[in-house]
Structure formats: C-alpha cells, structure tokens
Write a protein that holds these residues in place. Structure first.
Motif, PDB file in Angstrom:
ATOM      1  N   PRO A 886      -1.016  -3.233  -3.059  1.00 54.04           N
ATOM      2  CA  PRO A 886       1.150  -3.894  -2.032  1.00 54.04           C
ATOM      3  C   PRO A 886       1.812  -3.527  -3.698  1.00 54.04           C
ATOM      4  N   PRO A 906       2.716  -1.589   0.738  1.00 52.91           N
ATOM      5  CA  PRO A 906       1.892  -0.323  -0.130  1.00 52.91           C
ATOM      6  C   PRO A 906       2.375   0.859   0.644  1.00 52.91           C
ATOM      7  N   SER A 958      -4.529  -4.730  -0.660  1.00 48.94           N
ATOM      8  CA  SER A 958      -3.678  -4.273   0.813  1.00 48.94           C
ATOM      9  C   SER A 958      -5.219  -3.796   1.620  1.00 48.94           C
ATOM     10  N   SER A 965      -8.043  -1.817   0.068  1.00 51.12           N
ATOM     11  CA  SER A 965      -7.414  -0.552  -1.393  1.00 51.12           C
ATOM     12  C   SER A 965      -8.278  -0.054  -2.109  1.00 51.12           C
ATOM     13  N   ARG A 969      -2.606  -4.411  -7.027  1.00 52.11           N
ATOM     14  CA  ARG A 969      -1.835  -4.900  -7.567  1.00 52.11           C
ATOM     15  C   ARG A 969      -1.799  -6.694  -8.738  1.00 52.11           C
TER      16      ARG A 969
END
Length: 985
Positions: A886, A906, A958, A965, A969
């Motif tokens: 993200p 993202p 994400s 992912s 983040r």
C-alpha cells in the motif's frame, strides 16, 4: 406325447441355504396343445430367496428353433422385465435335441405372487404350461416345520383325479400290462397280474363292515397312503394285517378309529410296503392290495453309438444309466432273453447295459432303441454284404513228368473254405493229390505229375460267386538224335508269369522258382547275373540250383531290392546263348500321405490326401477311409467299395465333436498300412450374417462402416470379417481388406467420388463364409458438409485466470466437414508465434504457453472456417501476480488505548483486484510483530487494546488472488499511548 413333470421338493438343508425349487414342464412343441399342469408354490419365510423355473422342449422333429415366452397373468410378457430381479437363460443339447429355458426370480418378494404361463411356439404349432406362486411369511417358532410349509400341488386344469395305477390296469387290455408296469416302475410283473386277478373277484357281503376297503390302492414311492373302511359297531376293535402278519402301531403305521371309520395310514411308503392288507373284525375281514410304484426315474448318462459292420461281425450296443440294477427295454419291439437267445445277448455290468448281436446279418440292419423310465436313446446299425478279396491268384504251371505241381492262392478271409475242380469235375484227395487250407492260403499239391494231370484247375470259395482258374501244362521230354557237337540253347518258358516280353511279376514275400531247360553237347556252363554282378550262391534266399538239363533260379521271400534285369548265359565249345529277363516285384502300396481336412460343414467334412509314394508296382485301384472320434479307439469304416478320387466328403457327423481320419490305399496285391491320422478337425457350420450394418461416415474417397457380431456363431467361433463393395449396377464384388478384419468397424478407402456404391460384410470362420449383411441402399461417395462448430469448454466461458510463471494449455474441440481451418487472434490481431504456441488437428485446436507473463493477458478469439462458413469463440485470459505494498501508511489519530490508521491502495495491483489488507503492530521495545487484522477490505482501520505507556509502529500488506504482497508498507509515524493526563504526540 410327454406329460409335464414336476421335480421333487429340495431337502430342508438346501432350502435354508439357497432355496431354488424348480418346476420342469417337459413339452413337445410339434404336438398339439398338451394337458397343461398348474403348479402351486407356497414360500414360508422365504421372502428374499431365489427361485428358478425350468421348461424343456423336445425339438427332435422341428425344422427351426422354437420361441419361448414367459408370461404373468394373461398378457404381461416378462421378457421385457429382464434385469437384476428377473433373469432368463437358454441352452441347447445337440445330442438329445432338447432346448432348456430357465426363468430365475432373484430375492422373491410378495409382489411376485400370482399366475404364470410359459408358452412355446414353432411355426403354426404351440404348447404351454401354467403355474402359480404364492409367498407367505411363517412365525419364528414354526421354523422347525418349514418343510411342511413348502407345498406343491399338481392337478390338471379340468380337476381330474390323481392317476391310479390299479384303475389303469383294470381298464387296460392285457397286451398293455407290461408297458404300464414299466412306465410306473413295477418290477414284479407276475405278482401284479396275480393281484389284479384277485382284485377283480367279487367279495362276499359282510355283516361286520358297512363299507369295505377298496379292492386296491396304489401309491408313489416315498408318499403317504391312507386306507379306510367302516364297521357296523363303532366300539368294536379291529386288527390290521400285512401279508397275514399283524401290524403294530408306529411312526410309520398309524391306526385310527373315528366313529364307525377305521383307517390305516402308511407314511413314506417304500417297496417293502407293496403287499396285501387286511382289516379283521372277529371272524370277519376285508382285504385289499397296495401297489408301490414310480421308482426314481432312471436316466441315460451315456448314449448309444451307431455301428457300421459287415455280415458276420459282432455288434455291441452299449449304454450307461444313472443307477445300478435299472430295468432297460431294448429295440422297438422289446427284445427279451426269451426271444431268439442265440441271436441276442444281454449284459449288465454295474451301470453299463449292453445288447450284443453275435453275428450280424442283413436283416439286423435298422434303428435300435433303449428305454428307461426316465430316458431314451437310439443307435443305427448298418450291415454291408460281405465281400471276398483275392490277395494272390493261382498261376499257370508247366511241369515235367514225376515233378511236383502246386497251385496256391490267398483270399482276404481266413475262415473261408472252398473246393478244387479240374475241367469242371471236383478234385478229390488221394495219395498223390493233397489239398491244404492254412489261414488265408489254399493249396492243391499234385505229386509225381503224369500226362493225364494236365488241364484247367479252378478254386471256388464256398458262399461266394467267385472262382480262380489256372492251367497245368505237362512238359514232354523228347529224345532225339543229337549230334556230338550241339551249340547250347536256352529253352525259356514263363507261361503264366509273363505280362510282357521277358518280364516276370512276383508278389513281395512270395517265392520265385524259374526252371530253365538247357540243351547242348557237351553240357553247357550256366551263369546267372543281375546287372553286371554274377549270382553264384547255391544256398540262401537268392540262389541257383543245377539239375540235369535244367538251371533253376530261386528267390525265397521276394523283396523290392530283388527287382531288376537278370541275364542267363550258357556256353560250351560249340557256342553261346543268352536270355534277358526283367523280374518285377509287386507289393501292397505304401500308405497315402498328407491326409488333411480342407473344409467342414455342420455335419460333414472334406478330406483330401496325396497318393502313396510307391504304388507297390501295381496301379492304385482306389482307397478305403475310416474315421473316429478323438480320444476313442474304435474306427468306423466309411466305405466298403474302393473309392478312386483323392477327395472325399465324410457325412453324418456331429457338430462340435473332434474327429480324426485315416486312409488305406488298395492295388491288385492288397491293402496298404493305414496312413497317419489326420489332424483333429471339428464339423462346424458358418456363422450367421453380421447384424446392424450401418454407415458411420462418408468422405470424397472413403466410407466408414460399423456393424455388430452375428447372432449365431456356433462351435467354430469367429475368425474375422471380409468387407466387400461394388458399384451400383455391377455384379462383381471387390474385397476391401486382404486379411481378415477382427474389429466391428472398417474404413473403405480409395472410392471414386460421386459414385453410388453397395457395401456388404461377411463373417468368416473355419467353416467358411457366412451369408452377407448388405446395406439396404447404395451410398453416394461425397463429403458430407457439416457447419463448423466450436465446443467451448464450460470453464473457458468466463475469465481464464493464471498466475505468472504457470503453464497455459487450452484444448478447444470442434467439429465440421470437410476439415475446418482454425485461426487464433489476440485483441483482434493474429497471435505472435514467438509468444504463443498453436497446434491444430482435425478435431481440436490447442493454445499453449509454457510460462505465462502479464503481457499474455488479453482477449483471445478462435476463428473456425469452412469455405464461406465460420464459427468464433472468445476466451478472456488474465495472467496475475502478487500486488505491490500500500501507499502512504500513517497514524491519523490516537485516543485512549486506540489508534487510527489510513493508507492508499498499491500502485501495482498485480493485474488482479485487491481483495484486502493485512495490518500488523509492534511496540518499540520488543519490536515483535502481531497481526491485528486479516482481509481488511477498507483502506483504514482502528487498532484497539493498546497498552498504556507503550509506543507502537504499524505495517500493512496488500492482498489479491495470488496472495499477500512481497513486502509491507511501514507507517510513517508511531502511536504513543500516554498515561492519563499526559500529552500524546
């Protein structure tokens, strides 16, 4: 006409384990409708068991197979109900020509109860039999009496009373007594006639009995019989006597008194109960006779063989029956030991029964039958006129005075006698004339031959229109004046032996004595030679004997090696003389060779063979054939007259039985040894024609055919098929396959376009070709146009999703004629062969990508074209991977024990929709991460239950269809949970 019969009920053990009661109506379909029987079955506590019904049909006089139907009620054909509950079976016995039909009900239920009928038809003839089934459930406590719950009642439709043997005897003609006794198993015929006579006597009136016993009773062996009478005084005591001896009450003999009625019940009657019974009241009595009949039926387990003999040979008809001591009746009119005992002889050995004819005559030829009370068999006797063969004829003789003359002949039968005649007058033995008969050889020996012995001699065998003749020549010796010097001279006389100039024929094994008169002065020297080799032996099998004025050349037991050119050379000082002779040795021929079967039919076979390599030196007159069943040691002659060709069709065989053949060669000398047995062969018939011949497909040059196997294959099996075709209007059929085709489908290739072609298929086995199965109408050879059609699999009708790196392999089936052309497009443009592999066949198209990438995503379209026709199918392929993290994760607010987080989606969603986020927290002291939320769909969340005084950092992953992912983040700031009254930064 055979009446329907019913098998005895099975024993209780068999019923409990696998209850299969059987009703066996035996019918003759060639007769009019026989009296049908009604069979009633009650199954107590048998629900769920199996039951089988069997019908047997005698088809010995039928020309075609009968048709059997099983019906329930008036019209319901049970053949349409065949399955797991109802099963049908059909068999055929070729020896007895009886068809057996079975109907089996699996796990009987209450709904199976009702009336049934089996109906058999053949052309315009019909027969049927009816039976009923009822199903009941018994109480558990009555299981000990299950056998009594299984009842079988056999009654005729017209409610006729049960057969009474005594009534049959009373109303029958005396000539039928023996037949009835045999039919119902009565072996004491004399005792039966005595009791029958006594039964017909009128009994005197009685003062003690109101109703006497019946004059006679009859009962089937193993059944129960009740004899009853009525007395005048209901309180009187009675006694029951058996053959004059009082009967004591027991489980077998039950005596009852009911008012005026007195009864005697005999349970399970056997042959010992066949006796006279009396009921005695004081001085008065009434009597009756009880006949126990119908022994268990005796069946024939080994059938009678046919016989083919010549007059005077012994014949043995042999059968085997199922029980020892059985009564067997022979021939059409019963043959007994009292009838012509010198002609027939009967032999019993356990279960084997044999009818022996000591010496068969022509009058004995015909069909012989054997009956038991449960079976019948027959065999045919063929008697041929006896023939006499001359194995060695008598030869002419030329002898001198005082020498011995011997006439010798050989005939085929060593028992034949005969007489010798000279010039038509019988020759009588004397001191000088002897006649001998040793085995097959007959000799007439005349010692000290005189001139009056010259003449014609004849041998006539007794009982045959045959005579053998030869001449005796007397050689006179003339004494002439001979000059002192006389050249040698050979006086060769082979009268009777010469078949052509200087040729002498000798039968192998016989003796050759050649007396050659030699003249010359002085006495010449004689030399015999065979070819270039001189014969000098004076003793042994081949020798030279010398006498005054004679040279004798002798061969004892002539052999084939003795054949050749012989020379006699005589020399003296006055000159030389030579004579050439060819001695030919004749013998019986060698056996025929390479006996084999070249073709078979349903009851026949074609046999061929090669002539013998050596004919024995005499032309082959013909052949004699014999055959036997494989495994048997008894050979049967197939011909009595010499058969000239080397191909023979043997008939009257049984299909499915293995046979062997052998052949004898015959020449003027005699009969050869038998040939080697042929390889076993089996008479069989061709199969019926293949069924359901149809056209499966047609192109511009081919036609695809399909069919099913023949309905009737038979004992010969099925080797394969021959597919043939011809143009419409032609009569010449062309084979489409060179070798037999085993499958039930074939593609005929190389056909002319546009022509109308007829097709047919023939089944082939060892017996030959079956009748052909032919298409009803010709086929036009032209490609059938079929619109292109894509069969898109269901899973490809929506988005087709694959991960990056995975393999894509799509198989799209289609159809159409002629073969369509398949083309792939991506986003409206032809696919790049460097990125996508495409392979097309006649029935499908395959799109293959070894390792999928994001750029492979797009809309793919398959275009299928046939000339100006086409079909299209669209496939949406999406290649996805994990999303990026993200963007801009931050803490937006902190209160109490809570913190608010926000972020943005993202930048790279991995070509797939983001399905959620995973949020984790960690305090700054331990820096251990804990998951707070999974699959959070919004781009914000509130983290609760934080600990006062701690500072927290956050991170977010994400998630799409591929997963989380690769990296999270981190939040840009932290959240500090302050104590009460402190300021939170």
């Amino acid at each position: 006409m055979l009446l329907p019969e019913q098998r005895p009920a099975p024993p209780i053990a068999a019923l409990c384990a696998a209850p299969v009661p059987q009703a066996v109506p035996t019918m003759r379909a060639e007769a009019q409708l026989v009296d049908c029987c009604v069979f009633s079955f009650v199954f107590s506590d048998w629900t769920g068991s199996d039951v089988t019904f069997v019908a047997k049909v005698d088809a010995s006089t039928l020309t075609r197979k009968p048709t059997m139907k099983w019906l329930k009620g008036k019209w319901l054909d049970l053949g349409s109900k065949a399955g797991k509950h109802l099963q049908f079976k059909e068999t055929y016995d070729r020896n007895t020509k009886i068809y057996t039909y079975e109907m089996k009900i699996i796990k009987v239920v209450a709904g199976d109860a009702g009336g049934y009928r089996c109906e058999v038809t053949a052309k315009d003839k019909c027969d049927s039999s009816t039976f009923e089934i009822s199903v009941e459930a018994a109480h558990q406590e009555d299981q000990a009496d299950i056998l009594s719950a299984f009842k079988r009642a056999k009654k005729k439709q017209k409610e006729e009373p049960e057969i009474d043997v005594w009534e049959l005897l009373k109303n029958a003609h005396p000539s039928e007594y023996e037949k009835i006794a045999f039919q119902y198993g009565i072996t004491d015929l004399r005792g039966m006639l005595k009791r029958l006579k006594k039964m017909k006597e009128v009994q005197k009136p009685s003062e003690a009995f109101l109703k006497r016993l019946e004059s006679c009773y009859s009962v089937e062996k193993g059944k129960k019989i009740v004899m009853s009478c009525e007395v005048l005084d209901p309180n009187v005591q009675v006694k029951w006597l058996k053959n004059g001896q009082e009967i004591k009450p027991s489980a077998k003999y039950v005596m009852e008194a009911n008012g005026n009625v007195r009864t005697l019940t005999i349970n399970k009657a056997n042959l010992s109960d066949d006796a006279a019974y009396e009921c005695v009241v004081g001085e008065d009595k009434c009597s009756t006779e009880l006949m126990v009949y119908a022994e268990p039926p005796i069946t024939i387990t080994k059938l009678m063989d046919d016989y083919h003999v010549v007059v005077g040979e012994r014949v043995e008809f042999e059968i085997e029956v199922s029980e020892e001591g059985a009564h067997v009746m022979w021939s059409d009119q019963e043959i007994t030991k009292d009838k012509d005992s010198s002609k027939y002889r009967f032999k019993k050995d356990g279960k084997k029964h044999t009818l022996i004819i000591q010496e068969a005559t022509l009058d004995d030829a015909g069909m012989y039958h054997a009956w038991t009370n449960g079976g019948h068999t027959k065999g045919e006797l063929e008697v041929e006129e006896k023939e006499l063969e001359v194995l060695q004829d008598i030869a002419d003789l030329t002898v001198r005075a005082t020498d011995q003359a011997m006439f010798k002949c050989e005939v085929s039968d060593d028992k034949v006698t005969g007489k010798w005649f000279k010039d038509g007058v019988e020759v009588l033995p004397s001191e000088r004339i002897k006649m001998t008969h040793v085995g097959r050889f007959h000799r007439l020996i005349i010692n000290d031959v005189k001139p009056e012995d010259a003449g014609d001699y004849t041998f006539v065998p007794d009982g045959y229109a045959l005579s053998l003749s030869a001449k005796l020549n007397f050689l006179e010796i003339k004494i002439d004046y001979v000059p002192r010097q006389d050249p040698p001279k050979i006086h060769l006389d082979t009268t009777g032996n010469m078949v052509s100039q200087n040729t002498i024929i000798v039968v192998a094994g016989n003796k050759l004595r050649l007396d050659v008169e030699i003249t010359g002065e002085p006495a010449p020297t004689v030399v015999w030679s065979k070819g270039e080799e001189a014969v000098i032996a004076t003793e042994g099998r081949v020798r030279v004997e010398s006498r005054k004025d004679l040279s004798c050349f002798v061969i004892e037991g002539a052999e084939r090696t003795d054949e050749g050119n012989y020379t006699i050379c005589v020399t003296n000082p006055a000159g030389e003389d030579k004579a050439m002779l060819f001695i030919k040795i004749v013998d019986v021929p060698d056996p025929p060779e390479d006996v084999k079967c070249t073709g078979v039919g349903e009851d026949c076979a074609t046999i061929v063979w090669e002539p013998p390599k050596f004919d024995g030196g005499a032309p082959i007159k013909g052949y004699l054939m014999e055959r036997k069943k494989k495994g048997s040691s008894r050979w049967t002659k197939l011909n009595f007259d010499v058969y000239e060709p080397t191909t023979y069709e043997a008939k009257r065989m049984i299909e499915g039985v293995l046979y062997e053949m052998r052949v004898f060669a015959v020449n003027s000398i005699g009969l050869s040894q038998p040939s080697l047995n042929s390889k076993p062969f089996m008479p069989i018939a061709p199969t019926s024609e293949p069924t359901r011949l149809t056209v499966h497909d047609v192109t511009d040059s081919t036609c695809s055919l399909r069919w099913l196997a023949p309905e009737k294959i038979g004992a010969g099996g099925l080797d394969g098929y021959v597919i043939e075709y011809c143009k419409e209007g032609d009569t010449e059929w062309v084979a489409a396959n060179t070798d037999l085709w085993e499958k039930q489908g074939f593609v005929v290739r190389g056909l002319p376009v546009g022509e109308k072609i007829n097709f047919r298929v023939v089944a082939v086995n060892i017996a030959g070709r079956s009748p052909p199965a032919t298409l009803s109408q010709p086929v036009t050879i032209r490609e059938i146009v079929e619109h292109p059609k894509i069969r898109l699999p269901r899973e490809l009708r929506t988005k087709y999703i694959r991960k990056v790196g995975e393999k894509i392999n799509l198989t799209i089936p289609f159809q159409g004629k002629p073969h369509p052309v398949a083309t792939w497009l991506k986003d409206g443009q032809p696919v790049d062969p460097k990125m996508v592999n495409v392979r097309n066949t006649n029935v499908d198209s395959i799109l293959f990508i070894r390792s999928a990438e994001r750029e492979h995503s797009g809309t793919y379209e398959l275009v299928l074209k046939i000339e100006n026709m086409e079909d299209r199918a669209t496939i949406n392929i999406r290649v996805i991977e994990k999303p990026g993290p993200p963007v801009n994760v931050r803490v937006t607010d902190v209160w109490g024990f809570n913190a608010a987080l926000e972020w943005e989606p993202p930048k790279d969603d991995g070509n797939s929709e983001v399905t959620g986020y995973t949020i984790q927290k960690a305090d700054m002291k331990t820096k251990e991460w804990f998951t707070v939320y999974e699959h959070n769909r919004r781009t914000n969340c509130t983290v609760s239950d934080l600990i006062m005084g701690n500072e927290y950092m956050f991170r977010v992953y994400s998630q799409n269809l591929c997963g989380l992912s690769e990296e999270p983040r981190m939040s840009k700031n932290t959240a500090v949970i302050t104590k009460t009254g402190e300021l939170c930064v």
